[in-house]
Design an enzyme around this catalytic site. Structure first.
Site, PDB file in Angstrom:
ATOM      1  N   LYS A 198       0.752  -1.268  -0.476  1.00  0.00           N
ATOM      2  CA  LYS A 198       0.064  -0.349   0.482  1.00  0.00           C
ATOM      3  C   LYS A 198       0.754   1.540  -0.103  1.00  0.00           C
ATOM      4  CE  LYS A 198      -2.093  -0.968   3.449  1.00  0.00           C
ATOM      5  NZ  LYS A 198      -1.931  -2.567   4.441  1.00  0.00           N
ATOM      6  N   ARG A 221      11.086  -6.988   5.815  1.00  0.00           N
ATOM      7  CA  ARG A 221      11.562  -5.233   5.358  1.00  0.00           C
ATOM      8  C   ARG A 221      12.268  -4.470   6.592  1.00  0.00           C
ATOM      9  NH1 ARG A 221       4.978  -2.690   5.454  1.00  0.00           N
ATOM     10  NH2 ARG A 221       5.386  -3.442   7.411  1.00  0.00           N
ATOM     11  N   ARG A 262      -9.867   0.851   8.592  1.00  0.00           N
ATOM     12  CA  ARG A 262      -9.659  -0.638   8.886  1.00  0.00           C
ATOM     13  C   ARG A 262     -11.032  -1.147   9.939  1.00  0.00           C
ATOM     14  NH1 ARG A 262      -3.921   0.408   9.416  1.00  0.00           N
ATOM     15  NH2 ARG A 262      -3.303  -1.700  10.234  1.00  0.00           N
ATOM     16  N   ARG A 281      -1.400  -8.308  13.883  1.00  0.00           N
ATOM     17  CA  ARG A 281      -1.052  -7.643  13.321  1.00  0.00           C
ATOM     18  C   ARG A 281      -2.269  -8.229  11.687  1.00  0.00           C
ATOM     19  NH1 ARG A 281       4.064  -5.864  11.262  1.00  0.00           N
ATOM     20  NH2 ARG A 281       3.215  -4.200   9.397  1.00  0.00           N
ATOM     21  N   ARG A 331      11.328  -2.222  11.599  1.00  0.00           N
ATOM     22  CA  ARG A 331      10.008  -1.748  12.473  1.00  0.00           C
ATOM     23  C   ARG A 331       9.744  -2.940  14.153  1.00  0.00           C
ATOM     24  NH1 ARG A 331       4.860   0.015   8.768  1.00  0.00           N
ATOM     25  NH2 ARG A 331       4.650  -1.332  10.267  1.00  0.00           N
TER      26      ARG A 331
HETATM   27  P1  ADP Z   1       0.146  -2.199   8.791  1.00  0.00           P
HETATM   28  O1  ADP Z   1      -0.640  -1.958   8.353  1.00  0.00           O
HETATM   29  O2  ADP Z   1       1.573  -2.408   7.890  1.00  0.00           O
HETATM   30  O3  ADP Z   1       0.479  -2.675  10.331  1.00  0.00           O
HETATM   31  P2  ADP Z   1       0.870   0.889   9.672  1.00  0.00           P
HETATM   32  O4  ADP Z   1       1.964   1.626   8.983  1.00  0.00           O
HETATM   33  O5  ADP Z   1      -0.965   0.907   8.544  1.00  0.00           O
HETATM   34  O6  ADP Z   1       0.944  -0.585   9.206  1.00  0.00           O
HETATM   35  O7  ADP Z   1       0.106   0.289  11.051  1.00  0.00           O
HETATM   36  C1  ADP Z   1       1.174   0.813  11.799  1.00  0.00           C
HETATM   37  C2  ADP Z   1       0.183   0.581  13.202  1.00  0.00           C
HETATM   38  O8  ADP Z   1      -0.811   1.857  13.084  1.00  0.00           O
HETATM   39  C3  ADP Z   1      -0.720  -0.319  13.236  1.00  0.00           C
HETATM   40  O9  ADP Z   1      -0.462  -1.969  13.699  1.00  0.00           O
HETATM   41  C4  ADP Z   1      -2.136  -0.063  14.062  1.00  0.00           C
HETATM   42  O10 ADP Z   1      -1.397   0.360  15.660  1.00  0.00           O
HETATM   43  C5  ADP Z   1      -1.708   1.468  14.199  1.00  0.00           C
HETATM   44  N1  ADP Z   1      -2.925   2.269  13.045  1.00  0.00           N
HETATM   45  C6  ADP Z   1      -3.012   2.938  11.633  1.00  0.00           C
HETATM   46  N2  ADP Z   1      -3.811   3.165  11.176  1.00  0.00           N
HETATM   47  C7  ADP Z   1      -4.915   2.601  11.883  1.00  0.00           C
HETATM   48  C8  ADP Z   1      -6.445   2.691  11.997  1.00  0.00           C
HETATM   49  N3  ADP Z   1      -6.799   3.406  10.828  1.00  0.00           N
HETATM   50  N4  ADP Z   1      -6.972   2.271  13.307  1.00  0.00           N
HETATM   51  C9  ADP Z   1      -6.369   1.842  14.340  1.00  0.00           C
HETATM   52  N5  ADP Z   1      -5.569   1.697  14.420  1.00  0.00           N
HETATM   53  C10 ADP Z   1      -3.983   2.258  13.053  1.00  0.00           C
END
Ligand code: ADP
Ligand code: ZN
Length: 219
Positions: A17, A129, A92, A172, A161
């Site tokens: 993404k 990654r 999400r 996740r 990360r």
């Molecule tokens: P990934 O999808 O690869 O886990 P992201 O960078 O999108 O990584 O998100 C990292 C973290 O940030 C998530 O695991 C969550 O803890 C938090 N997060 C990001 N977007 C949201 C969201 N829309 N709602 C709730 N938590 C979020």
């Protein structure tokens, strides 16, 4: 005035993404809005928000809907978001999708692009990654930047990360299946869902997305 090009890019962690949003943001002149980046930057800056969410991010769990909804609502008021945005990592949960619909109106989202990648492949991608802590550039564990620990874009530190460790990856992906996959039905019912095969080269994925936007008369 052309209508706002608000797009959602949906897909499992590691589906690509971020990579696609970076390219599309440049191509269409709309900002890449990643709630993950916003939250990680807050943690890094040590702000009040960052302190509240740090442990949630590290565990790979979701931050509370109300908090994330408020961040996105705020982001939409900024000048660069007036022509549209590319949403990465938001919504999400169904609650977030409903909140977004309330923010933008029922035809506010033009398309939801589902980047489809098998679970085994994303586990492999996430485990290998590495990311630049400064600019967010991503590398593989075998790249020279990962081995040296220095980003060739900006000189920043290249790290793994904390939520790309195996336990957090599992959490996740489970969270994705439980909370986020229902959005495929939500946007499918609104007839704005398209699925693109994410298991191709980044350029091929971009071309597939661009074709869909053309077909739909969106860009
Ligand atoms: P990934 O999808 O690869 O886990 P992201 O960078 O999108 O990584 O998100 C990292 C973290 O940030 C998530 O695991 C969550 O803890 C938090 N997060 C990001 N977007 C949201 C969201 N829309 N709602 C709730 N938590 C979020
Ligand atoms: Zn960098």
């Amino acid at each position: 005035m052309s209508p706002r090009l608000n797009l959602i890019v949906l897909g499992k962690q590691g589906a690509g993404k971020g990579t696609q949003c970076t390219v599309l943001a440049l191509k269409y002149g709309i900002p890449h809005v990643s709630t993950g980046d916003i939250l990680r930057n807050a943690v890094k800056a040590g702000s009040e928000l960052g302190q509240r969410v740090a442990s949630v991010l590290e565990a790979g769990e979701l931050v509370h809907d109300d908090l994330v909804n408020a961040l996105v609502r705020e982001r939409f008021t900024e000048a660069d978001a007036q022509r549209g945005v590319l949403l990465d990592g938001f919504p999400r949960t169904l609650n977030q999708a409903e909140a977004l619909e309330a923010m933008l109106g029922s035809d506010g989202i033009k398309l939801c692009i589902n980047l489809d990648v098998a679970k085994e492949l994303v586990i492999r991608r996430l485990s290998s990654r590495r990311v630049c802590q400064e600019c967010g550039a991503t590398y593989k564990d075998t790249d020279v930047e990962a081995i040296s620990g220095t980003c060739t874009n900006c000189g920043g530190d290249v790290i793994q990360r904390t939520d790309d460790h195996p336990d957090a990856i599992r959490t996740r992906l489970e969270t994705y299946e439980r909370d986020t996959e229902p959005l495929l039905t939500f946007y499918g019912q609104r007839e704005i869902l398209v699925t693109v095969n994410g298991d191709q080269s980044p350029d091929d994925v971009t071309n597939a997305i661009v074709s869909v936007l053309h077909e739909r008369g969106l860009a």
